[in-house]
Design an enzyme around this catalytic site. Structure first.
Site, short mmCIF file in Angstrom:
data_model
loop_
_atom_site.label_atom_id
_atom_site.label_comp_id
_atom_site.label_asym_id
_atom_site.label_seq_id
_atom_site.Cartn_x
_atom_site.Cartn_y
_atom_site.Cartn_z
N ASP A 30 0.86 -1.19 0.00
CA ASP A 30 0.00 0.00 0.00
C ASP A 30 0.90 1.25 0.00
O ASP A 30 1.89 1.32 0.73
CB ASP A 30 -0.91 0.00 1.23
CG ASP A 30 -2.05 1.00 1.10
OD1 ASP A 30 -3.22 0.56 1.04
OD2 ASP A 30 -1.79 2.23 1.07
N ASN A 87 -13.05 -3.02 2.58
CA ASN A 87 -14.02 -1.94 2.77
C ASN A 87 -15.02 -1.94 1.63
O ASN A 87 -14.65 -2.19 0.48
CB ASN A 87 -13.29 -0.59 2.82
CG ASN A 87 -12.38 -0.48 4.03
OD1 ASN A 87 -12.74 -0.88 5.13
ND2 ASN A 87 -11.18 0.04 3.84
N GLY A 93 -15.29 3.71 3.95
CA GLY A 93 -14.09 4.43 3.49
C GLY A 93 -13.47 3.85 2.25
O GLY A 93 -12.29 4.07 1.98
N HIS A 100 -10.22 -5.16 -2.98
CA HIS A 100 -8.88 -5.45 -2.48
C HIS A 100 -8.98 -5.86 -1.03
O HIS A 100 -9.76 -5.30 -0.27
CB HIS A 100 -7.96 -4.24 -2.63
CG HIS A 100 -8.58 -2.94 -2.21
ND1 HIS A 100 -9.46 -2.25 -3.00
CD2 HIS A 100 -8.45 -2.21 -1.08
CE1 HIS A 100 -9.85 -1.15 -2.38
NE2 HIS A 100 -9.26 -1.10 -1.20
N LEU A 101 -8.16 -6.82 -0.67
CA LEU A 101 -8.02 -7.22 0.73
C LEU A 101 -6.83 -6.47 1.28
O LEU A 101 -5.72 -6.58 0.75
CB LEU A 101 -7.72 -8.71 0.83
CG LEU A 101 -8.84 -9.70 1.02
CD1 LEU A 101 -8.23 -11.10 1.19
CD2 LEU A 101 -9.71 -9.35 2.22
N HIS A 102 -7.05 -5.72 2.35
CA HIS A 102 -5.94 -5.11 3.07
C HIS A 102 -5.36 -6.17 3.99
O HIS A 102 -6.09 -6.80 4.76
CB HIS A 102 -6.43 -3.96 3.96
CG HIS A 102 -6.98 -2.78 3.23
ND1 HIS A 102 -6.23 -1.64 3.01
CD2 HIS A 102 -8.20 -2.54 2.69
CE1 HIS A 102 -6.99 -0.74 2.37
NE2 HIS A 102 -8.18 -1.27 2.17
P1 5GP Z 1 -9.80 1.54 0.36
O1 5GP Z 1 -9.94 2.83 1.09
O2 5GP Z 1 -10.44 1.63 -1.00
O3 5GP Z 1 -10.23 0.35 1.15
O4 5GP Z 1 -8.25 1.34 0.17
C1 5GP Z 1 -7.53 1.87 -0.91
C2 5GP Z 1 -6.08 1.74 -0.57
O5 5GP Z 1 -5.32 1.93 -1.74
C3 5GP Z 1 -5.59 2.78 0.44
O6 5GP Z 1 -5.03 2.13 1.58
C4 5GP Z 1 -4.56 3.59 -0.34
O7 5GP Z 1 -3.46 3.99 0.45
C5 5GP Z 1 -4.16 2.63 -1.45
N1 5GP Z 1 -3.74 3.29 -2.66
C6 5GP Z 1 -4.36 4.33 -3.28
N2 5GP Z 1 -3.72 4.65 -4.41
C7 5GP Z 1 -2.65 3.80 -4.50
C8 5GP Z 1 -1.59 3.66 -5.46
O8 5GP Z 1 -1.50 4.37 -6.47
N3 5GP Z 1 -0.68 2.69 -5.23
C9 5GP Z 1 -0.75 1.87 -4.14
N4 5GP Z 1 0.20 0.95 -4.01
N5 5GP Z 1 -1.74 1.97 -3.21
C10 5GP Z 1 -2.67 2.93 -3.40
#
Ligand code: 5GP
Ligand code: ZN
Length: 114
Positions: A30, A87, A93, A100-102
């Site tokens: 991330d 999410n 959020g 995607h799985l964090h």
């Molecule tokens: P969400 O909020 O949709 O669950 O998580 C999106 C995640 O993607 C966030 O943790 C954010 O930091 C990450 N993210 C956003 N843009 C990019 C990017 O261009 N590259 C990478 N590696 N991560 C990203």
């Protein structure tokens, strides 16, 4: 070209620190880590949200969890513990509309989450 950020990362159109990839999925760091380990596991298939997962995607979703476990072991967070989060939509959020799985670990997690 797709305007989905994660599809573009999967196509190598946008750089990312890719830790693992196979025909179905990709795992990368991330860009804005919320824990010492913060990896995202995505399917190559564009699925916007958890609500869009279909019956035919069951195997794919299971695969994402297996990849997440592999990452957790490799990162040394498997035994201390880690968190897997997906999410969905605004209140959770979700910022990128490609599921995607964090994989979060390397520190003590709080519960309930914020
Ligand atoms: P969400 O909020 O949709 O669950 O998580 C999106 C995640 O993607 C966030 O943790 C954010 O930091 C990450 N993210 C956003 N843009 C990019 C990017 O261009 N590259 C990478 N590696 N991560 C990203
Ligand atoms: Zn996408």
């Amino acid at each position: 070209m797709t305007d989905c950020l994660f599809c573009r990362i999967a196509e190598r159109g946008i750089p990312a620190k890719i830790l693992y990839e196979d025909e179905l999925s990709l795992a990368f760091e991330d860009v804005n880590p919320q824990a010492p380990t913060h990896v995202l596991v995505i399917p190559r298939k564009h699925i916007p949200t958890a609500l869009d997962i279909r019956e035919e995607d069951k195997g794919l979703i299971g695969h994402l969890y297996i990849v997440a476990s592999k990452i957790a072991r490799e990162k040394g967070i498997a035994q201390p513990g880690f968190r897997l989060v997906m999410n969905c939509n605004r209140d959770a959020g979700q910022a990128v509309y490609h599921i995607h799985l964090h994989v979060l670990g390397g520190r003590r997690m709080h519960w309930p989450p914020g």
